[in-house]
Write a protein that holds these residues in place. Structure first.
Motif, mmCIF file in Angstrom:
data_model
loop_
_atom_site.group_PDB
_atom_site.id
_atom_site.type_symbol
_atom_site.label_atom_id
_atom_site.label_comp_id
_atom_site.label_asym_id
_atom_site.label_seq_id
_atom_site.Cartn_x
_atom_site.Cartn_y
_atom_site.Cartn_z
ATOM 1 N N GLU A 269 0.863 -1.183 0.000
ATOM 2 C CA GLU A 269 0.000 0.000 0.000
ATOM 3 C C GLU A 269 0.902 1.237 0.000
ATOM 4 O OE1 GLU A 269 -2.878 0.011 3.108
ATOM 5 O OE2 GLU A 269 -3.888 -1.804 2.403
ATOM 6 N N ARG A 270 0.760 2.013 -1.034
ATOM 7 C CA ARG A 270 1.689 3.116 -1.256
ATOM 8 C C ARG A 270 1.473 4.248 -0.254
ATOM 9 N NH1 ARG A 270 2.242 6.492 -6.932
ATOM 10 N NH2 ARG A 270 4.013 7.810 -6.317
ATOM 11 N N LEU A 271 2.579 4.746 0.288
ATOM 12 C CA LEU A 271 2.512 5.919 1.163
ATOM 13 C C LEU A 271 2.601 7.173 0.296
ATOM 14 C CD1 LEU A 271 4.876 5.043 4.150
ATOM 15 C CD2 LEU A 271 2.394 5.136 4.152
ATOM 16 N N ARG A 272 1.606 8.031 0.420
ATOM 17 C CA ARG A 272 1.651 9.295 -0.302
ATOM 18 C C ARG A 272 2.619 10.234 0.386
ATOM 19 N NH1 ARG A 272 -3.366 11.824 0.251
ATOM 20 N NH2 ARG A 272 -2.899 13.103 -1.574
ATOM 21 N N ALA A 273 3.027 11.283 -0.348
ATOM 22 C CA ALA A 273 4.003 12.229 0.188
ATOM 23 C C ALA A 273 3.517 12.849 1.490
ATOM 24 C CB ALA A 273 4.285 13.314 -0.844
ATOM 25 N N GLN A 275 1.582 11.565 3.664
ATOM 26 C CA GLN A 275 1.652 10.590 4.749
ATOM 27 C C GLN A 275 3.083 10.452 5.267
ATOM 28 O OE1 GLN A 275 -0.300 7.315 2.574
ATOM 29 N NE2 GLN A 275 -1.910 7.363 4.113
ATOM 30 N N ARG A 276 4.053 10.556 4.370
ATOM 31 C CA ARG A 276 5.455 10.536 4.797
ATOM 32 C C ARG A 276 5.764 11.749 5.676
ATOM 33 N NH1 ARG A 276 6.249 9.143 -0.830
ATOM 34 N NH2 ARG A 276 6.645 6.905 -1.033
ATOM 35 N N VAL A 277 5.210 12.886 5.279
ATOM 36 C CA VAL A 277 5.377 14.090 6.099
ATOM 37 C C VAL A 277 4.755 13.869 7.473
ATOM 38 C CG1 VAL A 277 4.744 16.519 6.349
ATOM 39 C CG2 VAL A 277 5.494 15.654 4.131
ATOM 40 N N GLY A 278 3.579 13.247 7.482
ATOM 41 C CA GLY A 278 2.905 12.950 8.746
ATOM 42 C C GLY A 278 3.756 12.084 9.661
ATOM 43 N N MET A 279 4.434 11.092 9.088
ATOM 44 C CA MET A 279 5.318 10.233 9.878
ATOM 45 C C MET A 279 6.433 11.072 10.520
ATOM 46 S SD MET A 279 4.366 6.988 9.629
ATOM 47 C CE MET A 279 3.528 5.820 8.551
ATOM 48 N N ALA A 280 7.019 11.970 9.733
ATOM 49 C CA ALA A 280 8.102 12.805 10.256
ATOM 50 C C ALA A 280 7.603 13.734 11.356
ATOM 51 C CB ALA A 280 8.719 13.627 9.116
#
Length: 292
Positions: A269-273, A275-280
């Protein structure tokens, strides 16, 4: 201590949700819960017996009512997992689960240090960012059928489950901590009651619970999911009684990061950009809370 316990609860919830979602994809929400909930009850019962504490009607009642809310949330959550990607369902549910305890905690007069408050706000933002779903074009529908489909969609069911979980978090705080883990036993009994009512409702309507869980792998995953979920309940209960409701609930509600990462590895399941920002942002929020 509250930070460690709450983050450990988030880890356990995240893995449990991933495993539960995997089981649901091979069967139905109610079938998965008929395995997950009883094993969870057994786990917390053993833990309560080993740790001691008095069985008091008041805290048990608070736990039972919390369990009714949590059980309803579990059914809605597993149904959502069957209708949408884990990377969307888990964060939407967690956002709703975090907002309610924070609102209650602030209303009750909880005040956080500046750095901790900033960390909590960043965690809320992170949950929201990870929840963002790409817009898509669905099949045309109209009238009642479209409304039913919308109400039974993954994001809507996820929001409903999160609201139930938020109330669950609040009620466990109200249960008190002077009776060991017995309020958690009451909560798991509430979970079991909700699942039993759901099964009776299906039987009364002439329906069925869907295909039975078949295969050793799915059964083991269901039992492991239920055990981890029960363990997460215990960790959150300890966290919320060693610190503030708003802090413990927000940190625990970071569990979607684990679910999303596992879904990324297992199902691509692809992580959108965003969502990556959200992780950070989540990492930054946890760091601020820990330092504070």
């Amino acid at each position: 201590m509250v930070t460690v316990l709450a983050l450990a609860a988030a880890l356990a919830y995240g893995v449990a949700d991933f495993l539960g979602g995997t089981v649901t994809r091979g069967s139905t929400a109610i079938r998965a819960l008929t395995w997950c909930v009883p094993i969870g009850l057994a786990v917390v019962l053993v833990a309560a017996l080993l740790t001691g504490g008095d069985v008091s009607p008041g805290p048990m009642a608070w736990g039972f009512v919390a369990g009714l809310c949590g059980g309803g949330g579990l059914i809605a959550f597993y149904r959502a997992l069957a209708r949408g990607p884990m990377s969307v369902v888990a964060p939407v549910s967690a956002l709703a689960a975090a907002v309610i305890p924070v609102a209650v905690g602030v209303a009750q007069g909880e005040r956080l240090d500046a750095s901790v408050l900033l960390g909590v706000l960043l965690c809320l933002v992170a949950i929201g960012l990870v929840s963002m779903e790409a817009g898509g074009v669905g099949e045309p529908a109209a009238g009642a059928a479209k409304r039913r489909r919308l109400l039974d969609s993954g994001p809507v069911m996820a929001g409903l489950s999160g609201s139930c979980f938020g109330v669950f978090f609040v009620l466990l705080k109200e249960a008190g901590d002077g009776t060991g883990l017995w309020p958690i036993v009451g909560a798991r009994l509430g979970n079991l009651a909700i699942v039993a009512v759901a099964l009776l409702f299906l039987a009364a309507r002439g329906g069925n619970a869907g295909p039975k869980l078949s295969g050793r792998t799915l059964i083991v995953l269901a039992l492991l999911s239920g055990s981890l979920d029960a363990g997460a309940n215990v960790l959150y209960f300890l966290a919320v009684h060693n610190g503030m409701l708003s802090l413990a609930a927000v940190l625990t509600s970071l569990y979607p990061a684990i679910t999303v990462l596992l879904a990324r590895v297992a199902y691509s399941e692809r992580l959108r950009a965003v969502q990556r920002v959200g992780m950070a942002v989540a990492v930054a929020g946890v760091a601020l809370v820990t330092v504070g």
